[in-house]
Structure formats: structure tokens, C-alpha cells
Scaffold this motif. Structure first.
Motif, mmCIF file in Angstrom:
data_model
loop_
_atom_site.group_PDB
_atom_site.id
_atom_site.type_symbol
_atom_site.label_atom_id
_atom_site.label_comp_id
_atom_site.label_asym_id
_atom_site.label_seq_id
_atom_site.Cartn_x
_atom_site.Cartn_y
_atom_site.Cartn_z
ATOM 1 N N LYS A 158 48.290 25.925 -32.583
ATOM 2 C CA LYS A 158 48.889 26.080 -31.271
ATOM 3 C C LYS A 158 49.597 24.788 -30.860
ATOM 4 C CE LYS A 158 45.176 29.212 -29.853
ATOM 5 N NZ LYS A 158 44.093 29.448 -28.856
ATOM 6 N N VAL A 212 57.317 30.036 -25.178
ATOM 7 C CA VAL A 212 57.026 28.657 -25.561
ATOM 8 C C VAL A 212 58.061 28.146 -26.559
ATOM 9 C CG1 VAL A 212 55.318 27.147 -26.645
ATOM 10 C CG2 VAL A 212 54.569 28.942 -25.090
ATOM 11 N N ALA A 213 58.516 29.022 -27.458
ATOM 12 C CA ALA A 213 59.556 28.613 -28.406
ATOM 13 C C ALA A 213 60.846 28.229 -27.673
ATOM 14 C CB ALA A 213 59.829 29.743 -29.399
ATOM 15 N N GLN A 219 57.882 38.527 -32.476
ATOM 16 C CA GLN A 219 56.782 37.757 -31.913
ATOM 17 C C GLN A 219 56.431 38.258 -30.518
ATOM 18 O OE1 GLN A 219 55.106 35.602 -33.609
ATOM 19 N NE2 GLN A 219 56.459 35.287 -35.352
ATOM 20 N N HIS A 220 55.230 37.902 -30.064
ATOM 21 C CA HIS A 220 54.810 38.224 -28.706
ATOM 22 C C HIS A 220 55.664 37.448 -27.715
ATOM 23 C CE1 HIS A 220 52.214 38.417 -25.119
ATOM 24 N NE2 HIS A 220 51.755 39.535 -25.647
ATOM 25 N N CYS A 239 54.914 35.791 -25.138
ATOM 26 C CA CYS A 239 54.399 34.458 -24.787
ATOM 27 C C CYS A 239 54.819 33.411 -25.810
ATOM 28 C CB CYS A 239 52.874 34.508 -24.656
ATOM 29 S SG CYS A 239 52.294 35.484 -23.259
ATOM 30 N N LYS A 240 54.796 33.776 -27.084
ATOM 31 C CA LYS A 240 55.244 32.851 -28.118
ATOM 32 C C LYS A 240 56.744 32.604 -28.010
ATOM 33 C CE LYS A 240 51.707 33.704 -31.647
ATOM 34 N NZ LYS A 240 51.460 34.088 -33.062
ATOM 35 N N PRO A 299 53.848 22.438 -32.515
ATOM 36 C CA PRO A 299 52.559 22.909 -33.043
ATOM 37 C C PRO A 299 51.676 21.761 -33.512
ATOM 38 C CG PRO A 299 54.402 24.133 -33.995
ATOM 39 C CD PRO A 299 54.991 22.974 -33.281
#
Length: 260
Positions: free
Chosen positions: A181, A230-231, A223-224, A226-227, A168
């Protein structure tokens, strides 16, 4: 201020003398070969996608609608060209045939380049170790080997993730810390491939019961997707650091103790 070439040269020379500056190591010939082939493959894939979209668009102009997938398009073109009762003119049949043959040529070139990449990557001792990481396939492993000169130049896995732009961004002032982001810095191609690999793992995690899949299932509830993807890509970068620095295969139990 007053930027010019002379000032740039002085600034670069002064920066190079700083004790904490991390300098990049030159790539080996093998790394340069793999990286060059990967760039060629990426361009060929872009050309194939563009040709595929143009081919589908031309067919639609003549009232012939084909499914969106590339495989369905390639299967549909031969019957379309053989059908004498459709709306295609003689000229249209000619350029559709040429675009179809060009698509076949691009497929062949992509397969040949991929085979050369795998041949070079398989000669490196770390290649089979990277394949043990979930979401890391032959192309991702080859890109990692071509992009990372020496993994021990990074202090830890988080530094590698930050180098790839998967951490982040920070907006901090005084005692207030705000995380935004991901920074999206570093190697764009490698970051994209890791996210694609993470997306595959996330899509199949609901059908598995290993510790990593259980961790992803819990994360998806909060969480969504998409998150979560990325995580996981961030976590994969840390896994890559451990596997390459220790020279050991990926161990699921050590990577996801919390979810076990």
C-alpha cells in the motif's frame, strides 16, 4: 542503542554531515502565514462538523430527524424552533438556538480565513499555474504553496509523490520485489487534499472525453475506484512538480499521451 539526548545530538550532527542528506529549507514568512491560516481553517472545519453532528443528535433525541447534509440541517432549524407543537422543551429550544448561532459563527469565521488564505496565495506567481491542474482548487493550491519550500529540491515528480506518501511501500528481499500500500508518509493534510481533488476528477471522468478522462476510464475497468483515485493523486503530485519547476501551465496532451 542506549538512546539519550547526548547520543541523539551526536547522531544528528553526524547525519547532517552526510553528502547525500536532503536538508529542508526554512519557510518564508508568506508560507508560514498561509500554513498557519490553513491550520486554523482545518480546526474550524472540525469544530463545525462536531457542532453539526451534536446539533443533529440533540434533535433526534427529541424525535426530530433532519437530513444528513449540513445545508439541510441549517435550513430545517428555524422552522423547528418556530414550531410550538413539536416535542422541544423550553430548555431544548434555548440550547438548540445557541448551537445554531454558533454554527453560523463558525461558517463566517471559515469564510473569513479562506478569504485571507486566497489573498496571500494569489500574490504568488505559481498560484494561477497550479489552478490549471485538474483536481487542484484554491485550497489545494494554497496548501501546496505553503508546504513546498522549493520544488527543485526534489529530483523529479516521483520524489515529490514519495515525500507526500503517495508511492507504494516496498517489501523486497534478494531478487523478489513486492509493492504494498502507499506509505502515507509526509504531509497528511496535503495528501488528503490531493486525494479529495482526485476523487472529484474520477467521479466526473465518465462524462468527459479528454485524454486524462479516457485514461481514468480505462483504469476503472481494471481497478477499484479507490485505487484509481490514489493513482490519480500520485499523478497529480507529478503534475505539480512539472508545473512548479517549469513555471508553465498544465498541458493535458503532455500529461496523458498514452490515452490520447
Amino acid at each position: 542503542g542506549n538512546k539519550n539526548d547526548a547520543n541523539d545530538a551526536v547522531a544528528i550532527g553526524e547525519t547532517a554531515g552526510r553528502p547525500k542528506v536532503s536538508l529542508l529549507r526554512p519557510k518564508t514568512v508568506e508560507q508560514q502565514d498561509i500554513q498557519s491560516l490553513l491550520r486554523i481553517r482545518e480546526r474550524l472545519v472540525e469544530n463545525r462538523t462536531a457542532n453539526c453532528n451534536q446539533l443533529r443528535g440533540f434533535l433526534a433525541e427529541y424525535g426530530l430527524i433532519v437530513a444528513k447534509t449540513r445545508r439541510q440541517l441549517m435550513l430545517a432549524i428555524p422552522p423547528i424552533l418556530e414550531d410550538a407543537d413539536n416535542e422541544l422543551s423550553t430548555v431544548a429550544r434555548g440550547f438548540i438556538q445557541r448551537l445554531y448561532e454558533f454554527q453560523l459563527y463558525l461558517n463566517e469565521q471559515i469564510d473569513q480565513v479562506a478569504e485571507e488564505i486566497l489573498t496571500l496565495a494569489q500574490a504568488m506567481p505559481q498560484y494561477p499555474l497550479l489552478l490549471t491542474i485538474p483536481g487542484v482548487g484554491p485550497i489545494v493550491a494554497s496548501t501546496l504553496l505553503a508546504s513546498i519550500n522549493e520544488v527543485n529540491d526534489f529530483k523529479n515528480g516521483r520524489q515529490l509523490a514519495a515525500w507526500l506518501g503517495l508511492t507504494p511501500s516496498q517489501y523486497s528481499s534478494g531478487t523478489t520485489n513486492r509493492l504494498g500500500k502507499i506509505t502515507k508518509r509526509g504531509n497528511q493534510t496535503l495528501r488528503r487534499l490531493l486525494i479529495h481533488g482526485a476523487r472529484t476528477v474520477v467521479n466526473w471522468c465518465d462524462k468527459k472525453d479528454d485524454s486524462l478522462s479516457l485514461w481514468l476510464q480505462r483504469l476503472k475497468q481494471r481497478q477499484h475506484v479507490c485505487k484509481v483515485t490514489v493513482a490519480l493523486a500520485n499523478k497529480m503530485a507529478r503534475m505539480v512538480f512539472v508545473v512548479m519547476s517549469r513555471g508553465q501551465a498544465f498541458d493535458m496532451n503532455k500529461a496523458c499521451k498514452i490515452a490520447a
